[in-house]
Design an enzyme around this catalytic site. Structure first.
Site, PDB file in Angstrom:
ATOM      1  N   HIS A 271     -27.193  74.446  39.810  1.00 14.35           N
ATOM      2  CA  HIS A 271     -27.543  75.504  40.763  1.00 14.35           C
ATOM      3  C   HIS A 271     -26.400  75.682  41.757  1.00 14.35           C
ATOM      4  O   HIS A 271     -25.764  74.708  42.143  1.00 14.35           O
ATOM      5  CB  HIS A 271     -28.834  75.151  41.527  1.00 14.35           C
ATOM      6  CG  HIS A 271     -29.457  76.342  42.175  1.00 14.35           C
ATOM      7  ND1 HIS A 271     -29.050  76.809  43.408  1.00 14.35           N
ATOM      8  CD2 HIS A 271     -30.410  77.187  41.736  1.00 14.35           C
ATOM      9  CE1 HIS A 271     -29.750  77.896  43.703  1.00 14.35           C
ATOM     10  NE2 HIS A 271     -30.573  78.151  42.706  1.00 14.35           N
ATOM     11  N   ASP A 328     -35.854  77.164  36.444  1.00 11.08           N
ATOM     12  CA  ASP A 328     -36.074  77.684  35.081  1.00 11.08           C
ATOM     13  C   ASP A 328     -36.342  76.599  34.051  1.00 11.08           C
ATOM     14  O   ASP A 328     -36.667  76.904  32.900  1.00 11.08           O
ATOM     15  CB  ASP A 328     -34.841  78.494  34.646  1.00 11.08           C
ATOM     16  CG  ASP A 328     -34.700  79.752  35.479  1.00 11.08           C
ATOM     17  OD1 ASP A 328     -33.617  80.005  36.010  1.00 11.08           O
ATOM     18  OD2 ASP A 328     -35.719  80.458  35.632  1.00 11.08           O
TER      19      ASP A 328
HETATM   20  C1  SDX Z   1     -31.462  80.809  38.760  1.00 13.20           C
HETATM   21  O1  SDX Z   1     -28.761  81.635  42.824  1.00 13.20           O
HETATM   22  C2  SDX Z   1     -30.022  81.377  42.717  1.00 13.20           C
HETATM   23  O2  SDX Z   1     -30.702  81.030  43.662  1.00 13.20           O
HETATM   24  C3  SDX Z   1     -30.600  81.564  41.331  1.00 13.20           C
HETATM   25  C4  SDX Z   1     -32.060  81.198  41.163  1.00 13.20           C
HETATM   26  C5  SDX Z   1     -32.976  82.121  41.935  1.00 13.20           C
HETATM   27  O3  SDX Z   1     -34.067  81.689  42.296  1.00 13.20           O
HETATM   28  O4  SDX Z   1     -32.601  83.303  42.092  1.00 13.20           O
HETATM   29  O5  SDX Z   1     -32.278  79.872  41.608  1.00 13.20           O
HETATM   30  C6  SDX Z   1     -32.507  81.299  39.718  1.00 13.20           C
HETATM   31  O6  SDX Z   1     -30.693  81.601  38.287  1.00 13.20           O
HETATM   32  C7  SDX Z   1     -31.379  79.331  38.465  1.00 13.20           C
HETATM   33  C8  SDX Z   1     -30.154  78.977  37.572  1.00 13.20           C
HETATM   34  C9  SDX Z   1     -30.529  79.313  36.112  1.00 13.20           C
HETATM   35  N1  SDX Z   1     -29.329  79.162  35.254  1.00 13.20           N
HETATM   36  C10 SDX Z   1     -29.197  78.164  34.377  1.00 13.20           C
HETATM   37  O7  SDX Z   1     -29.994  77.222  34.272  1.00 13.20           O
HETATM   38  C11 SDX Z   1     -27.975  78.287  33.477  1.00 13.20           C
HETATM   39  C12 SDX Z   1     -27.208  76.961  33.443  1.00 13.20           C
HETATM   40  N2  SDX Z   1     -26.655  76.712  34.787  1.00 13.20           N
HETATM   41  C13 SDX Z   1     -25.242  77.038  34.995  1.00 13.20           C
HETATM   42  O8  SDX Z   1     -24.812  78.185  34.312  1.00 13.20           O
HETATM   43  C14 SDX Z   1     -24.827  76.908  36.454  1.00 13.20           C
HETATM   44  O9  SDX Z   1     -25.284  75.707  36.893  1.00 13.20           O
HETATM   45  C15 SDX Z   1     -25.198  77.993  37.455  1.00 13.20           C
HETATM   46  C16 SDX Z   1     -24.848  79.353  36.975  1.00 13.20           C
HETATM   47  C17 SDX Z   1     -26.652  77.931  37.756  1.00 13.20           C
HETATM   48  C18 SDX Z   1     -24.445  77.687  38.741  1.00 13.20           C
HETATM   49  O10 SDX Z   1     -23.116  77.825  38.434  1.00 13.20           O
HETATM   50  P1  SDX Z   1     -21.972  77.595  39.547  1.00 13.20           P
HETATM   51  O11 SDX Z   1     -22.563  77.273  40.871  1.00 13.20           O
HETATM   52  O12 SDX Z   1     -21.039  78.777  39.455  1.00 13.20           O
HETATM   53  O13 SDX Z   1     -21.311  76.294  39.097  1.00 13.20           O
HETATM   54  P2  SDX Z   1     -20.082  76.187  38.116  1.00 13.20           P
HETATM   55  O14 SDX Z   1     -20.285  77.118  36.959  1.00 13.20           O
HETATM   56  O15 SDX Z   1     -18.848  76.341  38.938  1.00 13.20           O
HETATM   57  O16 SDX Z   1     -20.221  74.695  37.572  1.00 13.20           O
HETATM   58  C19 SDX Z   1     -19.690  73.589  38.316  1.00 13.20           C
HETATM   59  C20 SDX Z   1     -19.370  72.552  37.267  1.00 13.20           C
HETATM   60  C21 SDX Z   1     -18.538  73.098  36.108  1.00 13.20           C
HETATM   61  O17 SDX Z   1     -17.859  72.015  35.551  1.00 13.20           O
HETATM   62  P3  SDX Z   1     -16.278  71.794  36.002  1.00 13.20           P
HETATM   63  O18 SDX Z   1     -15.579  73.128  35.703  1.00 13.20           O
HETATM   64  O19 SDX Z   1     -16.333  71.476  37.474  1.00 13.20           O
HETATM   65  O20 SDX Z   1     -15.777  70.652  35.142  1.00 13.20           O
HETATM   66  O21 SDX Z   1     -20.598  72.101  36.659  1.00 13.20           O
HETATM   67  C22 SDX Z   1     -20.583  72.454  35.268  1.00 13.20           C
HETATM   68  C23 SDX Z   1     -19.543  73.531  35.083  1.00 13.20           C
HETATM   69  O22 SDX Z   1     -19.041  73.501  33.751  1.00 13.20           O
HETATM   70  N3  SDX Z   1     -21.933  72.952  34.990  1.00 13.20           N
HETATM   71  C24 SDX Z   1     -22.640  72.672  33.898  1.00 13.20           C
HETATM   72  C25 SDX Z   1     -23.884  73.305  34.065  1.00 13.20           C
HETATM   73  N4  SDX Z   1     -23.898  73.960  35.218  1.00 13.20           N
HETATM   74  C26 SDX Z   1     -22.691  73.740  35.795  1.00 13.20           C
HETATM   75  N5  SDX Z   1     -22.331  71.951  32.805  1.00 13.20           N
HETATM   76  C27 SDX Z   1     -23.304  71.863  31.847  1.00 13.20           C
HETATM   77  N6  SDX Z   1     -24.524  72.427  31.945  1.00 13.20           N
HETATM   78  C28 SDX Z   1     -24.849  73.157  33.039  1.00 13.20           C
HETATM   79  N7  SDX Z   1     -26.046  73.721  33.123  1.00 13.20           N
END
Ligand code: SDX
Length: 392
Positions: A271, A328
């Site tokens: 998140h 989710d």
């Molecule tokens: C919702 O914003 C909100 O409030 C949203 C929400 C709402 O109520 O409106 O809460 C609802 O959308 C919840 C999130 C649902 N999405 C998912 O579950 C999809 C999987 N999650 C990721 O795509 C991610 O965690 C996000 C999109 C939710 C957040 O992404 P960020 O904050 O942009 O973080 P990032 O992509 O920069 O990741 C940071 C690191 C990265 O690794 P490094 O590049 O530092 O090595 O964490 C890793 C990412 O690769 N990472 C994950 C991961 N989420 C982040 N690695 C594996 N699996 C994951 N799920």
């Protein structure tokens, strides 16, 4: 403006606005709507009461809530011509795409732009949006199933109407299960707002051009559809079903999610704001146990989800990146136990999030926020002369 531009992709460190609606503390896992904790509201309030709180700022007195519920009922009949629009879609269309189109089409039948400074007109538009959106959201499912489109029954409650609109068939009575009504009411509350998430920011920026409320909400539906946002609840179930089909090997999926070469992410994890836990996920996880037990459903998918969560919470990669289950991760398991098809999960997220989108659009307009128009850092070609086609 010629001032220096600070690049902030994804607006990770940008405050887009001031807001009085929702408070998040990502470190402490705190979520409050208008100062009330999500735990209290999920436990003690109702979806329409929370909708009123988010949009108008106060918990309504009993008479005010009853009036709100009745005023919504004034608008629950959707123009029959909207059926021509939904008939244009193939059954294979994703419900979120149909919902975004139908929401935008509401403008065609309600062309008068709302005068946000006319309190009564704004209130009526809020009631109209809450009413019509619920009906057209269920029509996306009825269309997919080849079922006749149902009508809202003004003698029943809003959440009960959702279930009837979705599942009632002309061939016989539909039995309402209070366990499902209560669980859905709680789930809609948990999804109702979340400050400047991707879809709420979309609603605000589209509305900042003074586009209408239906057009702004339609844009929010499209933003929510993405698998990185609300679309994650559908993606979580598809991932869990795949794990189940592969013999329940959760570790393989953890490895995939950590493999930088592989774009696969563990859906339902991580998140932007919550860096400890998502308070909604805790409430939904408990609700999943309660609802499945009450419905007598023993779903192996729930056990796979718990195994996956356990493994991820112990895994160094996930721990070092503060990746925890989000809203989710468990919600789809409850929807599935209720008989809601996977493709409709994000539509349910949209139904829950609607009051938050309305509240934020209203706040943005009443605060007279300027049109959203960020700058950029140009990294393209320097000045060059035009080259005639015979010289290219
Ligand atoms: C919702 O914003 C909100 O409030 C949203 C929400 C709402 O109520 O409106 O809460 C609802 O959308 C919840 C999130 C649902 N999405 C998912 O579950 C999809 C999987 N999650 C990721 O795509 C991610 O965690 C996000 C999109 C939710 C957040 O992404 P960020 O904050 O942009 O973080 P990032 O992509 O920069 O990741 C940071 C690191 C990265 O690794 P490094 O590049 O530092 O090595 O964490 C890793 C990412 O690769 N990472 C994950 C991961 N989420 C982040 N690695 C594996 N699996 C994951 N799920």
């Amino acid at each position: 403006a010629t001032g220096a531009v600070t690049l902030d992709p994804g607006f990770k460190n940008t405050g887009a606005c001031k807001s009085e609606i929702t408070f998040l503390d990502g470190e402490k896992g705190i979520l409050r709507y208008r100062g009330y904790t999500i735990e209290d509201l999920a436990e003690k309030s109702s979806f329409l009461e929370v909708s009123y709180l988010l949009i108008f700022g106060e918990l309504p007195a009993a008479a005010v809530l009853e009036k709100f519920e009745n005023d919504i009922k004034k608008y629950t009949l959707v123009n029959e011509e909207m059926k021509n629009i939904i008939d244009g879609f193939p059954k294979t269309a994703h419900p979120m795409g149909v919902l975004a189109s139908l929401t935008s089409a509401l403008t065609a039948f309600n062309p008068q732009p709302v005068d946000v400074n006319d309190e009564e007109e704004l209130y009526d538009t809020v009631c109209k949006t809450m009413a019509k959106f619920l009906v057209i959201a269920t029509w996306t499912y009825r269309k997919k199933m080849g079922y006749p489109l149902n009508y809202y029954d003004n003698t029943k409650g809003h959440v009960e109407n959702f279930l009837r609109l979705m599942f009632e068939l002309p061939t016989g009575p539909y039995k309402i299960d209070p366990v499902i009504v209560n669980a859905l009411d709680k789930l809609f509350i948990l999804h109702a707002d979340h400050e400047q998430n991707c879809s709420a920011s979309t609603v605000r920026i589209v509305g900042s051009s003074h586009a209408g409320l239906f057009a702004s909400i339609s844009a929010g539906v499209s933003a929510l559809w993405g698998p990185l946002h609300g679309g994650a609840n559908q993606a979580v179930l598809e991932m869990l079903e795949e794990i189940q089909a592969n013999g329940g090997d959760a570790d393989k999926y953890l490895a995939k999610a950590k493999d930088k070469e592989d774009p696969f992410r563990l859906m339902g994890f991580g998140h932007r704001v919550y860096k400890n836990f998502d308070p909604r996920a805790k409430i939904i996880k408990k609700a999943a146990d309660d609802v499945l037990e009450a419905l007598g459903v023993n779903d192996p998918i729930l056990n796979i989800a718990k195994k996956l969560e356990e493994a991820a919470l112990k895994d160094e990669y996930f721990k070092s990146r503060n990746l925890y289950p989000n809203v989710d991760f468990y919600s789809g398991i409850i929807y599935r136990a209720m008989g809601i098809p996977t493709e409709m999960f994000t539509v349910l997220f949209a139904i829950g999030r609607l009051p938050g989108w309305i509240a934020q659009w209203k706040e943005m307009r009443l605060n007279k926020e300027p049109i959203g128009r960020p700058r950029q850092i140009y990294t393209g070609s320097p000045l060059r002369d035009f080259v005639p086609v015979d010289k290219r």
